[in-house]
Design a protein around this motif. Structure first.
Motif, PDB file in Angstrom:
ATOM      1  N   HIS A   5       0.801  -1.240   0.026  1.00 14.99           N
ATOM      2  CA  HIS A   5      -0.113   0.101   0.060  1.00 14.99           C
ATOM      3  C   HIS A   5       0.793   1.139   0.061  1.00 14.99           C
ATOM      4  O   HIS A   5       0.544   2.083  -0.787  1.00 14.99           O
ATOM      5  N   ASP A  32      -7.194   0.343   7.073  1.00 18.60           N
ATOM      6  CA  ASP A  32      -6.462  -0.237   8.116  1.00 18.60           C
ATOM      7  C   ASP A  32      -6.672   0.696   9.630  1.00 18.60           C
ATOM      8  O   ASP A  32      -6.738   0.036  10.502  1.00 18.60           O
ATOM      9  N   HIS A  66     -13.465  -2.414   5.389  1.00 16.33           N
ATOM     10  CA  HIS A  66     -12.803  -3.125   4.015  1.00 16.33           C
ATOM     11  C   HIS A  66     -13.898  -3.492   3.181  1.00 16.33           C
ATOM     12  O   HIS A  66     -13.408  -4.025   2.159  1.00 16.33           O
ATOM     13  N   HIS A 101      -6.529   0.622  -1.584  1.00 15.16           N
ATOM     14  CA  HIS A 101      -6.496  -0.418  -0.633  1.00 15.16           C
ATOM     15  C   HIS A 101      -7.068  -1.507  -0.792  1.00 15.16           C
ATOM     16  O   HIS A 101      -6.720  -2.880  -0.587  1.00 15.16           O
ATOM     17  N   ASP A 105      -5.828  -5.240  -1.113  1.00 13.11           N
ATOM     18  CA  ASP A 105      -6.287  -6.369  -0.199  1.00 13.11           C
ATOM     19  C   ASP A 105      -7.001  -7.427  -0.755  1.00 13.11           C
ATOM     20  O   ASP A 105      -6.745  -8.603  -0.461  1.00 13.11           O
TER      21      ASP A 105
HETATM   22 ZN   LIG Z   1      -6.267  -3.472   4.785  1.00 14.93          ZN
END
Ligand SMILES: [Zn+2]
Length: 218
Positions: A5, A32, A66, A101, A105
């Motif tokens: 990231h 995060d 997320h 992100h 992920d």
């Molecule tokens: Zn993450």
């Protein structure tokens, strides 16, 4: 994923040199940051699997930090913050950072990233099951981003020239070594607290090292 990231954040400095690397790192890591805050608040959860010693990764329930819809929401917020402080282009760059992100992920997590709420379709390609490959991808993203960052900024003196490179190298060694060899974390609350502290330190150091370099013409 962590250092991968940051690689995106470094690359985005070329797209919007007026934004500090500290803000760019916050953007690419925002889901995060939200995750660990929500874990401490009891809104989301992290489980340390019994086979952590062989799998080397945690299991998450994190629809609000997320999930695809949630990340789009966080990206819109980042856009608005960037637009208010630095204009539309900077807003777009920050939003892109936040959204990246989810994409990265999605590559590494097992199918645990929900499209919307907790009980919607879960996606994730699960590259963490081939951990050396996943870590190679992360290191490659970091190196590529650092290369772009160094090409688009200038610095004089040892600290300005090499400070960020040394910091990123140490960070990569720490993160990769940690994922391969670290014992299971003692508790989820400790993990959340130390992760937030580590992230804040990373953003602050990146901002400090970044302001020692300048972008020609800006
Ligand atoms: Zn993450």
């Amino acid at each position: 994923m962590f250092i991968g990231h940051l690689g995106v954040g470094l690359a985005l400095k070329k797209a919007e040199p007026r934004l500090s690397l500290g803000w760019l790192f916050l953007a690419v890591m925002l889901p995060d940051v939200v995750l660990w805050l929500f874990v401490l608040a009891g809104v989301e959860s992290v489980r340390i699997p019994a086979d952590y010693a062989t799998r080397h990764y945690l299991a998450f329930v994190f629809p609000y930090s997320h999930g695809l819809v949630a990340v789009i929401g966080w990206s819109v917020l980042a856009y608005l913050a960037g637009k208010m402080t630095h204009g539309v282009h900077a807003g777009g760059v920050l939003a892109l950072g936040v959204f990246s992100h989810f994409v990265l992920d999605w590559l590494v997590h097992p199918p645990e990233l929900p499209l919307a709420g907790e009980h919607t379709l879960m996606v994730g390609l699960g590259l963490w099951d081939r951990l050396p490959l996943a870590l190679l991808l992360e290191a490659g993203l970091l190196a590529g981003g650092a290369w772009l960052y160094y090409r688009s900024t200038r610095g004089e003196g040892f600290g300005a020239r090499y400070g960020l490179g040394i910091f990123l190298g140490l960070l990569a060694a720490f993160v990769i070594g940690g994922q391969l060899f670290a014992p299971p974390p003692p508790s989820v609350a400790q993990l959340a607290g130390s992760s937030l502290g580590f992230l804040a330190l990373t953003f602050a150091l990146a901002a400090w090292l970044d302001c020692r370099r300048r972008t020609p013409g800006v």
